[in-house]
Motif scaffolding. Structure first.
Motif, PDB file in Angstrom:
ATOM      1  N   ALA A   1       0.835  -1.209   0.000  1.00 56.34           N
ATOM      2  CA  ALA A   1       0.000   0.000   0.000  1.00 56.34           C
ATOM      3  C   ALA A   1       0.865   1.253   0.000  1.00 56.34           C
ATOM      4  O   ALA A   1       0.551   2.247  -0.678  1.00 56.34           O
ATOM      5  CB  ALA A   1      -0.920  -0.014   1.224  1.00 56.34           C
ATOM      6  N   VAL A   2       1.953   1.232   0.732  1.00 58.71           N
ATOM      7  CA  VAL A   2       2.870   2.373   0.765  1.00 58.71           C
ATOM      8  C   VAL A   2       3.496   2.594  -0.614  1.00 58.71           C
ATOM      9  O   VAL A   2       3.558   3.727  -1.121  1.00 58.71           O
ATOM     10  CB  VAL A   2       3.979   2.162   1.816  1.00 58.71           C
ATOM     11  N   PHE A   3       3.958   1.508  -1.237  1.00 63.73           N
ATOM     12  CA  PHE A   3       4.609   1.648  -2.545  1.00 63.73           C
ATOM     13  C   PHE A   3       3.630   2.079  -3.628  1.00 63.73           C
ATOM     14  O   PHE A   3       3.994   2.840  -4.532  1.00 63.73           O
ATOM     15  CB  PHE A   3       5.307   0.338  -2.924  1.00 63.73           C
ATOM     16  N   LYS A   4       2.383   1.603  -3.544  1.00 62.92           N
ATOM     17  CA  LYS A   4       1.378   2.062  -4.515  1.00 62.92           C
ATOM     18  C   LYS A   4       1.148   3.559  -4.386  1.00 62.92           C
ATOM     19  O   LYS A   4       1.104   4.286  -5.390  1.00 62.92           O
ATOM     20  CB  LYS A   4       0.061   1.304  -4.296  1.00 62.92           C
ATOM     21  N   LYS A   5       1.021   4.021  -3.169  1.00 61.85           N
ATOM     22  CA  LYS A   5       0.815   5.455  -2.943  1.00 61.85           C
ATOM     23  C   LYS A   5       2.049   6.257  -3.390  1.00 61.85           C
ATOM     24  O   LYS A   5       1.935   7.323  -4.001  1.00 61.85           O
ATOM     25  CB  LYS A   5       0.520   5.723  -1.473  1.00 61.85           C
TER      26      LYS A   5
ATOM     27  N   VAL B   1      -1.060  12.484   3.236  1.00 63.46           N
ATOM     28  CA  VAL B   1      -1.113  11.235   2.478  1.00 63.46           C
ATOM     29  C   VAL B   1      -1.913  10.226   3.284  1.00 63.46           C
ATOM     30  O   VAL B   1      -1.646  10.002   4.474  1.00 63.46           O
ATOM     31  CB  VAL B   1       0.305  10.687   2.219  1.00 63.46           C
ATOM     32  N   THR B   2      -2.898   9.618   2.642  1.00 65.72           N
ATOM     33  CA  THR B   2      -3.759   8.643   3.317  1.00 65.72           C
ATOM     34  C   THR B   2      -3.409   7.247   2.831  1.00 65.72           C
ATOM     35  O   THR B   2      -3.449   6.953   1.638  1.00 65.72           O
ATOM     36  CB  THR B   2      -5.237   8.925   3.045  1.00 65.72           C
ATOM     37  N   ILE B   3      -3.049   6.382   3.778  1.00 64.00           N
ATOM     38  CA  ILE B   3      -2.725   4.990   3.483  1.00 64.00           C
ATOM     39  C   ILE B   3      -3.533   4.110   4.432  1.00 64.00           C
ATOM     40  O   ILE B   3      -3.342   4.162   5.660  1.00 64.00           O
ATOM     41  CB  ILE B   3      -1.221   4.697   3.661  1.00 64.00           C
ATOM     42  N   LYS B   4      -4.461   3.349   3.884  1.00 58.35           N
ATOM     43  CA  LYS B   4      -5.298   2.463   4.703  1.00 58.35           C
ATOM     44  C   LYS B   4      -5.928   3.222   5.866  1.00 58.35           C
ATOM     45  O   LYS B   4      -5.745   2.868   7.043  1.00 58.35           O
ATOM     46  CB  LYS B   4      -4.480   1.279   5.225  1.00 58.35           C
ATOM     47  N   ASP B   5      -6.579   4.301   5.544  1.00 55.58           N
ATOM     48  CA  ASP B   5      -7.320   5.121   6.506  1.00 55.58           C
ATOM     49  C   ASP B   5      -6.435   5.893   7.480  1.00 55.58           C
ATOM     50  O   ASP B   5      -6.952   6.532   8.401  1.00 55.58           O
ATOM     51  CB  ASP B   5      -8.319   4.264   7.315  1.00 55.58           C
ATOM     52  N   GLU B   6      -5.102   5.819   7.306  1.00 53.49           N
ATOM     53  CA  GLU B   6      -4.195   6.608   8.156  1.00 53.49           C
ATOM     54  C   GLU B   6      -3.690   7.790   7.338  1.00 53.49           C
ATOM     55  O   GLU B   6      -3.151   7.619   6.242  1.00 53.49           O
ATOM     56  CB  GLU B   6      -3.013   5.768   8.626  1.00 53.49           C
ATOM     57  N   SER B   7      -3.843   9.014   7.883  1.00 53.26           N
ATOM     58  CA  SER B   7      -3.435  10.221   7.184  1.00 53.26           C
ATOM     59  C   SER B   7      -2.206  10.817   7.857  1.00 53.26           C
ATOM     60  O   SER B   7      -2.211  11.063   9.071  1.00 53.26           O
ATOM     61  CB  SER B   7      -4.583  11.244   7.178  1.00 53.26           C
TER      62      SER B   7
END
Length: 508
Positions: A422-426, A446-452
């Motif tokens: 998920a981090v690399f996709k973002k 930056v929002t990753i899996k509901d964490e901003s």
């Protein structure tokens, strides 16, 4: 020199000290100091225009010793401004005649000349070690006398005699000059020995002398600039072999010579230098290793060389080339544990094959650049190049493949790999945006899996993943000598890792 000659020089120098005046010249003003011989407590006057300042012999001597014995870029600049005036002209004539007689093999028409060498620094040549030489007519006997008097004033007559004796031998005396760079990005609080002949030291703190402002303005400006631009930095110092200024050359060329019998060899703890090219290579790789060990971008700010004047009879100051300092976000403290880790990483780097080392150098340098003062888009582009160098041996491979490979390489469990992917996709969404002309807002979240999280924090997270990737892939390169050197082998490894092949699991 014979014992009789040593006694004669000792007597002449002691006579020269009687009534000796030291002049310090600038463009307009001339400063004169009468140097007495009847005790260090005697106070003299240092004159500058209409101003004067009490100055004892011991204070002047301490000042000159500090300037000659420091690592500062301007270490001998003050000493080079000194001029000496002897009260007894007969003694001066005898000293000039003595130097001419003792250096007769090196002198032609009262100038240091061919076929012998007066060397002042070693520079690197691929086929050997070339000594810069003093061309005919550049240096004369009076200049050598002034330098001899500087040593006598600074360190005493006995030291001047022994230094001249060692330096005027046909065989020459081997010593060392110090190859020095100041580093940005790390700070050491005390001297740390990297290995024999290589050390890290804090840049010397500025020492204020009450009469420093009375010296020539040009030198003081250089002095202040050198201290201000290097204050807080760390010096990387390498001892390099050097012969004394006068020695019988092994080649008839006057413009320069290859010296086959001059060893240039430093070898300890698997760190080995056979020539100056290898010294430069060591600095580059060791700075990379320091950067990885300290998680801080370590690079060279300034470069110069220095020779302590009490080692060899050598009437030239240190010199070198200054580099524009880069602006980093600050420096981190490095202790013995970080230096030990850097030494291990350096040994790993030099044990890689050339292709693997080349690719890792690209990745490391891009990771380092991402940690300097740049915009978020610059950081993202640098990190993207680093990741692609590590994970995509073929150009044009998909960024999705990169994310999968990196996630399997760095993640131990399924959830870890999912989070990493998920981090690399973002990250690659930002990379694509930047490449196509978009600019991330520094205040953007930056929002990753509901964490901003703020974009600056996101970039730091990716930088840490890049560092972890470099260290892990470097470790695998040491196990598999063909890794990062063969596209086929690389792809086989990544396929096996992702498919969970037992040989890969056991290897990891």
């Amino acid at each position: 020199m014979t014992e009789k000659s040593k006694v004669e020089l000792n007597q002449l120098l002691n006579e020269a000290m009687e009534g000796l005046q030291i002049g310090i010249r600038s463009e307009v003003n001339s400063l004169l100091l009468s140097l007495p011989v009847d005790g260090d407590s005697t106070v003299s006057q240092l004159f500058f225009g209409n101003a004067s300042l009490p100055l004892s012999e011991v204070k002047l001597r301490g000042y000159l010793q500090q300037r000659w014995g420091s690592y500062g870029i301007d270490s001998s600049s003050i000493v080079m401004y000194l001029r000496f005036y002897m009260a007894n002209q007969t003694t001066e004539s005898k000293l000039l005649a003595f130097i001419g007689r003792e250096l007769e093999p090196f002198i032609h028409e009262e100038k240091v000349n061919s076929p012998y060498s007066a060397s002042y620094a070693i520079t690197y040549e691929k086929d050997g070690f070339r000594l810069h030489t003093i061309r005919a007519g550049v240096i004369g006997v009076p200049y050598l006398l002034e330098h001899l008097l500087k040593i006598a004033v600074t360190y005493g007559v006995e030291k001047a005699v022994s230094t001249f004796d060692e330096g005027s031998s046909l065989k020459g005396k081997q010593g060392f000059y110090q190859d020095i760079v100041s580093l940005e990005g790390i700070v050491v609080e005390e001297e740390i020995q990297v290995c024999e002949g290589v050390k890290l030291v804090p840049f010397p703190q500025s020492t204020t002398f009450e009469f420093e402002s009375y010296f020539p303005g040009h030198s003081i400006r250089d002095s202040r600039f050198a201290r201000q631009t290097n204050m807080g930095k760390t010096l990387l110092i390498i001892d390099c072999p050097l012969l004394s200024i006068f020695h019988k050359s092994s080649h008839e060329s006057f413009d320069g010579m290859l010296v086959g019998d001059l060893p240039f060899q430093i070898e300890t703890d698997n760190i080995k230098f056979s020539n100056h090219d290898e010294v430069n290579s060591f600095r580059e790789l060791f700075c990379q290793a320091l950067s990885l060990a300290c998680n801080s971008p370590v690079q060279i700010a300034f470069k110069w060389w220095f020779l302590t004047e009490d080692d060899l009879f050598h009437p030239f100051p240190g010199g070198g080339m200054g580099y524009s300092p880069r602006l980093f976000g600050g420096s981190v403290k490095a202790g013995q544990s970080e230096i030990d880790k850097a030494k291990c990483l350096y040994r790993d780097l030099i044990n890689l094959n050339s292709k693997a080392q080349g690719k890792l150098k690209i990745a490391i340098n891009r990771w380092i650049k991402s940690k300097t003062h740049q915009t978020p888009e610059d950081k993202i582009i640098d990190l993207a190049i680093a990741f692609e160098t590590l994970y995509l041996p073929d150009s044009g491979e998909s960024t999705y493949k990169l994310g999968v490979r990196a996630s399997w390489s760095l993640g131990d469990k399924k959830k870890d790999r999912e989070d990493l992917l998920a981090v690399f996709k973002k990250f690659y969404k930002f990379r694509s945006r930047v490449v196509h002309g978009g600019e991330p807002n520094e205040k953007e979240n930056v929002t990753i899996k509901d964490e901003s999280i703020p974009i600056s924090q996101f970039v730091t997270k990716v930088q840490n993943l890049c560092l972890e990737s470099i260290e892990k892939i470097m470790s695998h390169c040491l196990k598999d000598k063909e890794f990062l050197s063969s596209t086929r082998k690389d792809n086989e490894y990544w396929d096996s890792l992702i498919l969970g092949t037992p040989t890969v699991d056991s290897d990891e």
